[in-house]
Design a protein around this motif. Sequence first.
Motif, mmCIF file in Angstrom:
data_model
loop_
_atom_site.group_PDB
_atom_site.id
_atom_site.type_symbol
_atom_site.label_atom_id
_atom_site.label_comp_id
_atom_site.label_asym_id
_atom_site.label_seq_id
_atom_site.Cartn_x
_atom_site.Cartn_y
_atom_site.Cartn_z
ATOM 1 N N SER A 66 1.710 0.598 -18.040
ATOM 2 C CA SER A 66 2.784 0.505 -17.348
ATOM 3 C C SER A 66 2.530 1.260 -15.954
ATOM 4 O O SER A 66 3.029 0.915 -14.863
ATOM 5 N N LEU A 67 2.062 2.908 -16.150
ATOM 6 C CA LEU A 67 1.370 2.529 -14.584
ATOM 7 C C LEU A 67 0.436 2.852 -13.921
ATOM 8 O O LEU A 67 0.237 2.376 -12.744
ATOM 9 N N GLU A 68 -0.609 2.041 -14.949
ATOM 10 C CA GLU A 68 -1.921 1.321 -14.441
ATOM 11 C C GLU A 68 -1.232 -0.112 -13.313
ATOM 12 O O GLU A 68 -1.808 -0.166 -13.118
ATOM 13 N N LYS A 69 -0.243 -0.264 -13.450
ATOM 14 C CA LYS A 69 0.382 -1.750 -13.458
ATOM 15 C C LYS A 69 0.838 -1.410 -11.964
ATOM 16 O O LYS A 69 0.900 -1.999 -11.149
ATOM 17 N N LYS A 70 1.662 -0.771 -12.070
ATOM 18 C CA LYS A 70 2.276 0.100 -10.429
ATOM 19 C C LYS A 70 0.934 0.584 -9.850
ATOM 20 O O LYS A 70 1.179 0.471 -8.292
ATOM 21 N N TYR A 71 0.307 0.508 -9.527
ATOM 22 C CA TYR A 71 -1.173 1.284 -9.082
ATOM 23 C C TYR A 71 -2.215 0.329 -8.905
ATOM 24 O O TYR A 71 -2.605 0.490 -7.639
ATOM 25 N N GLY A 72 -2.012 -1.500 -9.880
ATOM 26 C CA GLY A 72 -2.313 -1.851 -9.070
ATOM 27 C C GLY A 72 -4.076 -1.461 -8.633
ATOM 28 O O GLY A 72 -4.350 -1.323 -10.084
ATOM 29 N N ILE A 94 2.343 -7.142 -10.387
ATOM 30 C CA ILE A 94 1.243 -6.313 -10.119
ATOM 31 C C ILE A 94 -0.017 -6.296 -8.588
ATOM 32 O O ILE A 94 -0.507 -7.488 -8.187
#
Length: 406
Positions: A66-72, A94
């Motif tokens: 989820s965190l990686e998806k937030k940063y793109g 994303i």
Amino acid sequence: MENLTLMNVQEAQANIGSYIQRTPLDHSQTYSKMTNSEIYLKLENMQKTGSFKVRGAANKISKLTSLEKKYGVIASSAGNHAQGVALAASRGGIPATIVMPESAPIAKIDATRGYGANVILYGNVYDDAYEKAKEIQAVTGATFIHPFDDLDVMAGQGTIGLEILEDLPDVDTVLVPVGGGGLISGIAVAIKSLRPKVRVIGIQAAEAASMSEALRSGHPILIDTANTLADGIAVKRAGDLTFDHIKQWVDDIVTVTEDEISAAILSLMERAKSIAEGAGSVALAAALNAKVDITKQKTVLVISGGNIDVNFLAQIIERGLLTNGRSMVFRTILPDRPGNLEKLLILIAKERANVLTVEQVRYDLSVPLRYARVTMTLETLNYEHQEKVLQSIREAGYPFQKDIRH
């Protein structure tokens, strides 16, 4: 070193089902007769985004936290990987940034933007774009989606191998395009884990043979140039992971020339009614030019992509026609009197060659007074037909210079 396994590929097949479509494995009677074998085309040019690349990108993105998806995500690509990442990222909501070489085909740039990605153009080849993407990643914290040197990406590409075995269990040989090596690494692991005796052979453009040079040197090296019409495999340095997997799993790598690639593109259009880009045509180029012995074998050619710029396609068609003896350019000098050009045209018509263009020049210092230089482009059947046309011109006393554009 981490190793790709059959289980990784099988898991990828489950992960990407909603992102991709299963592409046809088409038997070609035409190419079977031409090569004295049984030829099947794995038509990844019919894949979503027009290339196999969406498979690896989708598998990698499906595993983000989820965190990686937030940063793109961020990627570097000459075009096909770009579209795959852009599509997979947009499906998951994303943000995606893609760095592409300035030389990337316009069609691929526009398509990548069309999938919602932020496109940055930088450098002349993939490797330049890669360095820029890594710089941006260090600042933004986005996840870098490598086009080939990543186990999750390799696993996604390997799902093609599973599909080949499901559709043609008794396949003998598989010819696979090679750039950085992600596609063939995944396919080889999938196929040879289940059918060790199947040959998996890589095909590279001779003008961008980074993996061949790596195998010759014993490790990946940076080659001087990667200037080929097969832009999808124009990689100046082979991947580290892919190099190790290719050493272990791949039987051989051979190269094809630019003329062989352009002729294969043209052949796919005419004989298979299929549009393929340069990288997608190298397996056929190898088969048609006997770069691999496939006599009486069931052979799959991976047609890896079909994203080709229309303007560039026109140039390739012209080059392919010249290479196959289907087109000929010659120049002659005629006395500048009424009827002389007509006599030459009648002579050519008798030999059943078709005149495509005629250029007549009088006012040039290199042309003798009272003469005209005539340059013609002729449509011919093959090289034998060309020689017959030229023999008639020669016997009629016309001086000529053949194929002045070569």
